[in-house]
Write an enzyme that holds these catalytic residues in place. Structure first.
Site, short mmCIF file in Angstrom:
data_model
loop_
_atom_site.label_atom_id
_atom_site.label_comp_id
_atom_site.label_asym_id
_atom_site.label_seq_id
_atom_site.Cartn_x
_atom_site.Cartn_y
_atom_site.Cartn_z
N HIS A 49 30.87 36.36 37.57
CA HIS A 49 31.13 36.89 36.49
C HIS A 49 31.16 36.21 34.99
O HIS A 49 30.88 36.66 33.85
CB HIS A 49 32.28 37.53 36.42
N ASP A 75 32.27 36.70 43.71
CA ASP A 75 32.35 35.77 42.59
C ASP A 75 32.22 34.44 42.32
O ASP A 75 32.63 34.19 42.49
CB ASP A 75 33.22 36.77 42.52
N SER A 121 39.37 33.06 34.30
CA SER A 121 37.99 33.28 34.36
C SER A 121 37.88 32.70 34.87
O SER A 121 36.92 31.85 34.38
CB SER A 121 37.25 34.70 33.89
#
Length: 546
Positions: free
Chosen positions: A348, A396, A494
């Site tokens: 992502h 992911d 992230s």
């Protein structure tokens, strides 16, 4: 060393237990707790009264809210175990008085400004209280600095080194740092751990942070350390009256002992040629993985605080800018170096219509460091089955192929190394590490400095319970953190790494993926399970030639 702890470690050796499973060395128990080994990989802390908790981290909160008004509550070793340090010019006992008596040092004039004040300083003096003199500067890296600067680069007021807020966040500078000379019950900037310059802790809301200080480097070596002004409250039990007005005379300065020469030895003019035995090739780049060589032993990591240079050499900052523009690159995600030309990150994080680069080897986003390496991303490969839903993010994971020549992109140094890929599932309850610059969807702001925190691997059945995440979790994900709330990937980034030690080697076990808010009860961080993608990583990295 505690005799019981020493006896236990000898007992470990007798039983031929490998060193890496002796979880009581170093002692993880805080506040003089005694560590006891439980099985091969666990431990238990026997806590002295009145402390309790898994690591004896919980104790009486002597510094309750409002106790010190506009002041800072600090810990002292004797009853009542706290002392109020009023933030000048607010004075004891209620910390409310302005300009009476004068809080400005060195002849500064106090001028009221509503409920606040300003100090108009005489020529040559600066600082909120005119307490920083013209000779207040640091030599070399500032390890011997004993000056009076007490503000960060961004103007935040430093916390006292014995502040209750530092202690309650699991840090004790007086026990943690190898060199505590210069530390004390004050909030002056110091460099006890051989960082590049003096720094201090500060508080922003409920977060304990640190930053470098607004302190000047000496222009020329002087042979002595910067001069030192000793305030009247230099000990926990001293009077809390304001410091006297000091004049810039020789009687107000005390030369301190020089810990290291201010003039470095001049280098030889003869070039030094590395000696390589005849017929021996230079060491191969990235021949090993998962073996950090920190500049100093990792003794200052308190879950979300400072990271020692070289302690996380595989950590990468992924940065983007609009395609084919001249705008500056901005950090968006973390990543982890697994080969000279390959970085692993979250799917992502990838924005295909952007220019991308990675920066590795540094700790600060807002400072260009000599140890940094900046490399353009040649290609971003997102997993073919990556998908987002309103409840979760699946598969992911992504690979970044870096630009390079002849298969060499990143160069191995003390500050740039690779993390190993895992080869097996790790046990539930194992303590691992997350790291990043604190920029996530749930954070209003991030940190310019690399932070890390420790989290526990959580049982998959527990994490798929309805009160946690339920059926949205599949076997390509896992949870880590604390079900009761606390440190989680809000302190990471992230795409950043979750690394664990397996056989004394750091393996990249997970990637920061998603979660429900930050640090909430029964909502730990969710990570991409790297072991499920080992074949995918191998196939992609072997098929695409750098």
């Amino acid at each position: 060393m505690n005799l019981k702890l020493l006896f236990f470690c000898l007992f470990c050796a007798v039983l031929l237990i490998p060193a890496e499973v002796c979880k009581c060395v170093p002692n993880p128990c805080l506040n003089n707790g005694v560590c006891e080994q439980k099985g091969k990989k666990g431990f238990k802390c026997r806590c002295p009264k009145p402390f309790k908790g898994r690591k004896c981290q919980k104790g009486p909160k002597y510094c309750r809210k409002g106790l010190c008004g506009r002041g800072e509550c600090v810990r002292i070793p004797t009853a009542p175990f706290y002392e109020c340090k009023c933030k000048m010019p607010f004075q004891p006992p209620d910390c409310r008085t302005l300009c009476q008596p004068n809080p400005c040092w060195n002849g500064g004039q106090c001028v009221k400004d509503g409920n606040n004040f300003d100090c108009q300083c005489p020529l040559g003096f600066r600082g909120r209280f005119c307490h920083v003199g013209p000779n207040d500067c640091y030599v070399d890296d500032g390890e011997s600095y004993h000056g009076n600067v007490s503000e960060t680069d961004d103007g935040y007021e430093c916390l006292h080194w014995n502040s209750h807020f530092i202690l309650e966040n699991g840090a004790d500078p007086f026990k943690t740092f190898q060199d505590t000379e210069g530390l004390g019950p004050h909030n002056f900037c110091r460099n006890p751990d051989e960082d590049k310059m003096p720094w201090c802790f500060y508080r922003r809301g409920s977060r304990l942070l640190w930053d470098y200080c607004n302190v000047t480097k000496c222009l020329e070596p002087t042979g002595v350390t910067p001069t030192k002004i000793v305030p009247t409250d230099a000990s926990p039990t001293a009077s809390k009256a304001p410091p006297p007005t000091l004049k810039p005379t020789a009687s107000t300065t005390v030369p301190t002992k020089t810990e290291k020469p201010s003039q470095a030895p001049q280098p030889s003019t003869t070039p030094v040629v590395p000696l390589i035995p005849t017929g021996t090739a230079p060491p191969q780049q990235f021949a090993t993985c998962g073996k950090p060589v920190p500049k100093r032993p990792i003794t200052r990591i308190f879950g979300g605080l400072k990271v020692a240079p070289g302690a996380l050499p595989w950590q990468v900052s992924l940065q983007v800018r609009p395609k084919n523009s001249n705008l500056p690159f901005k950090h968006i995600c973390g990543g982890v170096l697994i080969k000279s030309c390959w970085v692993l990150t979250a799917g992502h994080c990838i924005e295909q219509n952007k220019d991308m680069q990675v920066v590795m080897g540094g700790l600060s986003l807002n400072t260009e460091e000599p140890t940094e390496q900046t490399i353009k991303v040649a290609e971003a490969i997102v997993h073919e089955n990556y998908r987002e839903t309103t409840a979760a993010v699946y598969n992911d994971i992504a690979l970044l192929r870096l630009s390079g020549t002849d298969g060499v992109c990143a160069n191995e140094t003390q500050f740039v190394k690779t993390a190993c890929l895992p080869d097996a599932q790790l046990p539930d309850g194992m303590e691992c590490k997350i790291a990043g610059w604190g920029v996530t969807e749930d954070a209003q702001y991030g940190s310019n400095h690399l932070l890390d925190a420790n989290v526990l691997l959580i049982n998959q059945e527990k994490c798929t319970e309805p009160r946690v995440y339920g059926r949205v979790l599949d076997n390509t994900m896992f949870c880590a953190g604390y079900l009761q709330g606390g440190a989680d990937s809000c302190q990471g980034d992230s795409g950043g790494p979750l690394t664990c030690q397996a056989n004394s080697t750091n393996v990249i076990y997970g990637l920061v993926s998603w979660g429900d808010q930050c640090g909430q009860k029964n909502k730990p961080g969710v990570y991409t399970r790297v072991t499920r993608f080992l074949n995918w990583i191998k196939t992609k990295t072997q098929a695409a030639a750098p």
